[in-house]
Scaffold this active site. Structure first.
Site, PDB file in Angstrom:
ATOM      1  N   GLY A   1      34.462 -91.875 -19.984  1.00 31.02           N
ATOM      2  CA  GLY A   1      33.787 -90.925 -19.111  1.00 31.02           C
ATOM      3  C   GLY A   1      33.367 -91.613 -17.824  1.00 31.02           C
ATOM      4  O   GLY A   1      34.082 -92.498 -17.341  1.00 31.02           O
ATOM      5  N   CYS A   2      32.252 -91.228 -17.281  1.00 29.13           N
ATOM      6  CA  CYS A   2      31.763 -91.788 -16.008  1.00 29.13           C
ATOM      7  C   CYS A   2      31.794 -93.301 -16.010  1.00 29.13           C
ATOM      8  O   CYS A   2      31.118 -93.953 -16.810  1.00 29.13           O
ATOM      9  CB  CYS A   2      30.343 -91.300 -15.753  1.00 29.13           C
ATOM     10  SG  CYS A   2      29.507 -92.137 -14.397  1.00 29.13           S
TER      11      CYS A   2
END
Length: 216
Positions: free
Chosen positions: A37-38
Site C-alpha cells: 500500500g502507501c
C-alpha cells in the site's frame, strides 16, 4: 618453488580474495522488495527495524519505464507502490523481514490497502532468487496459519524497481511545509494525519493484535 606453482598459488589466493570481497559486497547490498500500500507508511515502518540500512520508496511490477507517481496512482501502468529494503543479513534475514511485512498490512485485501484502493496499492512480495522465494513462501504460510484466513498477497518474480521522486523519499520525517486538506503542515505532520485518517494502524491491530509490529 617453481614459477608455475607460484603463479597457480597466487591465482588461487586472488580467486579466494575476490570471492570473499564479492560475498562481502553482496552482504552489504542485500535487498528485498515488497508492496504494502502507501509506500510512505512501509518506508516509515521498516526504517525502524534493527538491521535495516535504508528503505527507498518506488514502483515496480508494471509495464511503463521510469513512471511518475502521478502515472502510477492514475492507474494503467501495472505498477505497484513498493519499497526496496536494504538490510544487513548478519543482523536480520529475509524470512524475518517478510514476517514483519505480513503483520504490517492487511494481506486478505486484494483491492488495495485501507483507504487506498486500486491496483497500485495492492500488496505483493517480489523475489529475485530461489532463497528469497522459499523464505517468502514460508513466511506466507506461517502468516496464514497465524491469522486463520486466506492470504491473497502474491509472491512475484522481481522486476525493475524505479525509485519514486525525491519528494516522496523520507516523507514521514520531513519538516518542509506543504499545503494539505488540513491546511499548511509539515510533511511529517501531514503524514501522521493521513495515516490516522486512512485507518492503517486500526485495521492492522484488528487483524494481528499484539503481533502487529508497527501499529501505533
Amino acid at each position: 618453488m617453481p614459477l608455475t606453482d607460484t603463479l597457480l598459488r597466487s591465482a588461487a589466493i586472488l580467486a579466494v580474495t575476490s570471492i570473499g570481497t564479492l560475498s562481502a559486497q553482496q552482504a552489504e547490498a542485500a535487498k528485498i522488495t515488497v508492496a504494502g500500500g502507501c509506500f510512505w507508511c512501509v518506508e516509515s515502518d521498516f526504517e525502524t527495524v534493527k538491521g535495516v540500512n535504508e528503505v527507498v520508496s518506488g514502483f515496480t511490477g508494471g509495464r511503463v519505464k521510469n513512471p511518475s507517481y502521478k502515472q502510477v496512482v492514475g492507474g494503467g501502468t501495472g505498477h505497484l507502490e513498493a519499497v526496496e529494503i536494504d538490510y544487513d543479513p548478519s543482523k536480520i534475514d529475509p524470512k524475518a523481514l517478510y514476517d514483519l511485512f505480513f503483520r504490517s498490512v492487511d494481506p486478505t485485501d486484494a483491492g488495495g490497502q485501507f483507504c487506498d484502493r486500486g491496483e497500485s496499492y495492492a500488496t505483493a512480495i517480489f523475489v529475485s532468487s530461489a532463497a528469497e522465494r522459499k523464505a517468502a513462501e514460508a513466511s506466507k504460510a506461517d502468516a496464514e496459519a497465524a491469522l486463520g484466513q486466506k492470504i491473497v498477497t502474491p509472491i512475484r518474480d522481481a522486476a525493475t524497481f524505479y525509485p519514486a521522486e525525491a519528494y516522496h523519499q523520507d516523507y514521514y520525517k520531513q519538516d518542509k511545509i506543504i499545503i494539505t486538506r488540513f491546511g499548511p503542515r509539515s510533511k511529517a505532520v501531514a503524514y501522521k494525519k493521513y495515516r490516522d485518517a486512512c485507518g492503517r494502524d486500526q485495521r492492522v491491530k484488528q487483524l494481528w493484535g499484539k503481533a502487529a509490529p508497527f501499529a501505533h
